[in-house]
Design a protein around this motif. Sequence first.
Motif, PDB file in Angstrom:
ATOM      1  N   GLN A   1       0.815  -1.212   0.000  1.00  0.00           N
ATOM      2  CA  GLN A   1       0.000   0.000   0.000  1.00  0.00           C
ATOM      3  C   GLN A   1       0.852   1.266   0.000  1.00  0.00           C
ATOM      4  N   ASP A   2       2.014   1.214   0.696  1.00  0.00           N
ATOM      5  CA  ASP A   2       2.897   2.383   0.736  1.00  0.00           C
ATOM      6  C   ASP A   2       3.423   2.717  -0.655  1.00  0.00           C
ATOM      7  N   LEU A   3       3.783   1.689  -1.418  1.00  0.00           N
ATOM      8  CA  LEU A   3       4.253   1.913  -2.781  1.00  0.00           C
ATOM      9  C   LEU A   3       3.148   2.559  -3.614  1.00  0.00           C
ATOM     10  N   TYR A   4       1.937   2.056  -3.492  1.00  0.00           N
ATOM     11  CA  TYR A   4       0.807   2.598  -4.250  1.00  0.00           C
ATOM     12  C   TYR A   4       0.596   4.080  -3.934  1.00  0.00           C
ATOM     13  N   ARG A   5       0.691   4.436  -2.666  1.00  0.00           N
ATOM     14  CA  ARG A   5       0.507   5.835  -2.273  1.00  0.00           C
ATOM     15  C   ARG A   5       1.627   6.714  -2.829  1.00  0.00           C
ATOM     16  N   LYS A   6       2.855   6.202  -2.804  1.00  0.00           N
ATOM     17  CA  LYS A   6       3.979   6.964  -3.351  1.00  0.00           C
ATOM     18  C   LYS A   6       3.800   7.190  -4.849  1.00  0.00           C
ATOM     19  N   ILE A   7       3.314   6.170  -5.555  1.00  0.00           N
ATOM     20  CA  ILE A   7       3.096   6.289  -6.995  1.00  0.00           C
ATOM     21  C   ILE A   7       2.023   7.332  -7.284  1.00  0.00           C
ATOM     22  N   CYS A   8       0.954   7.313  -6.514  1.00  0.00           N
ATOM     23  CA  CYS A   8      -0.136   8.269  -6.741  1.00  0.00           C
ATOM     24  C   CYS A   8       0.300   9.705  -6.459  1.00  0.00           C
ATOM     25  N   GLY A   9       1.109   9.900  -5.416  1.00  0.00           N
ATOM     26  CA  GLY A   9       1.579  11.233  -5.076  1.00  0.00           C
ATOM     27  C   GLY A   9       0.483  12.095  -4.477  1.00  0.00           C
ATOM     28  N   ILE A  10       0.810  13.365  -4.285  1.00  0.00           N
ATOM     29  CA  ILE A  10      -0.136  14.307  -3.686  1.00  0.00           C
ATOM     30  C   ILE A  10      -1.198  14.678  -4.718  1.00  0.00           C
ATOM     31  N   ASN A  11      -2.452  14.535  -4.320  1.00  0.00           N
ATOM     32  CA  ASN A  11      -3.587  14.840  -5.210  1.00  0.00           C
ATOM     33  C   ASN A  11      -3.505  14.084  -6.535  1.00  0.00           C
ATOM     34  N   ASP A  12      -2.966  12.866  -6.480  1.00  0.00           N
ATOM     35  CA  ASP A  12      -2.851  11.984  -7.654  1.00  0.00           C
ATOM     36  C   ASP A  12      -2.007  12.593  -8.787  1.00  0.00           C
ATOM     37  N   ALA A  13      -1.065  13.479  -8.416  1.00  0.00           N
ATOM     38  CA  ALA A  13      -0.192  14.086  -9.435  1.00  0.00           C
ATOM     39  C   ALA A  13       0.650  13.019 -10.117  1.00  0.00           C
ATOM     40  N   GLY A  14       1.065  11.996  -9.352  1.00  0.00           N
ATOM     41  CA  GLY A  14       1.864  10.922  -9.925  1.00  0.00           C
ATOM     42  C   GLY A  14       1.093  10.109 -10.946  1.00  0.00           C
ATOM     43  N   VAL A  15      -0.208   9.955 -10.727  1.00  0.00           N
ATOM     44  CA  VAL A  15      -1.056   9.211 -11.664  1.00  0.00           C
ATOM     45  C   VAL A  15      -1.099   9.940 -13.004  1.00  0.00           C
ATOM     46  N   ARG A  16      -1.266  11.251 -12.951  1.00  0.00           N
ATOM     47  CA  ARG A  16      -1.334  12.028 -14.200  1.00  0.00           C
ATOM     48  C   ARG A  16      -0.015  11.969 -14.969  1.00  0.00           C
ATOM     49  N   ASN A  17       1.103  12.005 -14.227  1.00  0.00           N
ATOM     50  CA  ASN A  17       2.408  11.907 -14.889  1.00  0.00           C
ATOM     51  C   ASN A  17       2.576  10.552 -15.563  1.00  0.00           C
ATOM     52  N   LEU A  18       2.170   9.487 -14.868  1.00  0.00           N
ATOM     53  CA  LEU A  18       2.291   8.145 -15.434  1.00  0.00           C
ATOM     54  C   LEU A  18       1.412   7.984 -16.670  1.00  0.00           C
ATOM     55  N   GLU A  19       0.230   8.574 -16.627  1.00  0.00           N
ATOM     56  CA  GLU A  19      -0.658   8.488 -17.799  1.00  0.00           C
ATOM     57  C   GLU A  19       0.018   9.087 -19.033  1.00  0.00           C
ATOM     58  N   LYS A  20       0.689  10.226 -18.849  1.00  0.00           N
ATOM     59  CA  LYS A  20       1.379  10.864 -19.973  1.00  0.00           C
ATOM     60  C   LYS A  20       2.547  10.008 -20.452  1.00  0.00           C
ATOM     61  N   GLN A  21       3.320   9.486 -19.495  1.00  0.00           N
ATOM     62  CA  GLN A  21       4.525   8.739 -19.856  1.00  0.00           C
ATOM     63  C   GLN A  21       4.203   7.386 -20.473  1.00  0.00           C
ATOM     64  N   LEU A  22       3.165   6.732 -19.954  1.00  0.00           N
ATOM     65  CA  LEU A  22       2.802   5.403 -20.442  1.00  0.00           C
ATOM     66  C   LEU A  22       1.796   5.455 -21.586  1.00  0.00           C
ATOM     67  N   GLU A  23       1.217   6.644 -21.809  1.00  0.00           N
ATOM     68  CA  GLU A  23       0.227   6.837 -22.879  1.00  0.00           C
ATOM     69  C   GLU A  23      -0.977   5.913 -22.705  1.00  0.00           C
TER      70      GLU A  23
ATOM     71  N   ASN B   1      11.239  -4.182  -7.572  1.00  0.00           N
ATOM     72  CA  ASN B   1      12.330  -3.266  -7.260  1.00  0.00           C
ATOM     73  C   ASN B   1      12.144  -2.627  -5.894  1.00  0.00           C
ATOM     74  N   TYR B   2      10.913  -2.207  -5.592  1.00  0.00           N
ATOM     75  CA  TYR B   2      10.621  -1.558  -4.315  1.00  0.00           C
ATOM     76  C   TYR B   2      10.878  -2.510  -3.150  1.00  0.00           C
ATOM     77  N   ARG B   3      10.519  -3.767  -3.343  1.00  0.00           N
ATOM     78  CA  ARG B   3      10.694  -4.774  -2.305  1.00  0.00           C
ATOM     79  C   ARG B   3      12.173  -4.987  -1.975  1.00  0.00           C
ATOM     80  N   ASP B   4      13.034  -4.846  -2.995  1.00  0.00           N
ATOM     81  CA  ASP B   4      14.454  -5.135  -2.819  1.00  0.00           C
ATOM     82  C   ASP B   4      15.295  -3.914  -2.472  1.00  0.00           C
ATOM     83  N   ARG B   5      14.732  -2.722  -2.564  1.00  0.00           N
ATOM     84  CA  ARG B   5      15.533  -1.503  -2.378  1.00  0.00           C
ATOM     85  C   ARG B   5      15.813  -1.244  -0.900  1.00  0.00           C
ATOM     86  N   PRO B   6      17.068  -0.920  -0.550  1.00  0.00           N
ATOM     87  CA  PRO B   6      17.353  -0.555   0.840  1.00  0.00           C
ATOM     88  C   PRO B   6      16.869   0.845   1.183  1.00  0.00           C
TER      89      PRO B   6
END
Length: 322
Positions: free
Chosen positions: A11-33, A65-70
């Motif tokens: 869940q922590d990874l999901y929240r980090k990906i979404c970012g504040i006010n889902d800004a991360g979601v919008r960035n991913l949409e642009k990058q992944l098309e 990757n997130y699972r393995d990162r120190p």
Amino acid sequence: MRKEQFTFENQDLYRKICGINDAGVRNLEKQLEIDLIPRGNGFQVEGISTKVEFALDFFRLLETNYRDRPDRDFTDSFDFGYLLKQATRERKKEERKSEDEPFKPTEKILTTYKGKHLYSRTKNQEKYIQSFLNNLITFGIGPAGTGKTFLSVAMACRFLQNGIVDKIVLTRPAVEAGENLGFLPGDLNQKVDPYLRPVYDALNECIGFEKTQEYIALTKIEIAPVAFMRGRTLSKSFIILDEAQNCTLAQLKMIMTRLGRNSRMCISGDVTQVDLEHGRSGFDRVVNLFRQTEGIGQVFFGKEDITRHPLVETIVRKFEEL
């Protein structure tokens, strides 16, 4: 049009990906098309079949990757973007190579005075750290925002705290916007302060303002312009020459020959930001002169290593088009 559901285990990874006010979601949409619709701890992924498949693979890669990162507690949108670039390159090459393995840091650089663990954030930053450990002199060459100054200061603090060196020596050519040290008010330290502000900022982040001032008072941290380094031998010291692209060939020779016993030296610069008259900078020539020299490491940073605001990478790319 294809629709798939992806749910993150963490869940922590999901929240980090979404970012504040889902800004991360919008960035991913642009990058992944693709279109991403948050659902619980995951997304409904909508788009062209091939792009949806790539997005699902990327999300799986993120989880592994997130699972393995120190440094998972400190990962953010930069780390996700960096992994996406790697995944995109891998996809274009069609076959995986060992050098394209998803990046995760292996060497903790330093624990700051706030208890934050510092790790490298890109492959070249990791090479930079390893070069400090394996070489007496390290050159860092690359654009602004790639961590050249900050990482060298962090490693210097680590060496000082571990007793490997007794002193950190910070120097930088006083060449900025046509001004001269003599025209600035105050004593020597006050004159030099504006030129070394990025170094002070790095020190304050690594060991704190109070410890920085204490070390300066005890001369464990020494700050001086390049012009004041002549005639010295610096033993058991970590010497950092920042903004080396604004040094002449003679100045670079003088600085490099200050190296004493049990010392380390970092020389960093950006050849695209030379403030000297054309042809006076010796940085390029010195870098070429010491290629493949035992005891001297060289790390070349690229735009993909820029860890400041994502817009900085765009700015660098645009200026390259001029």
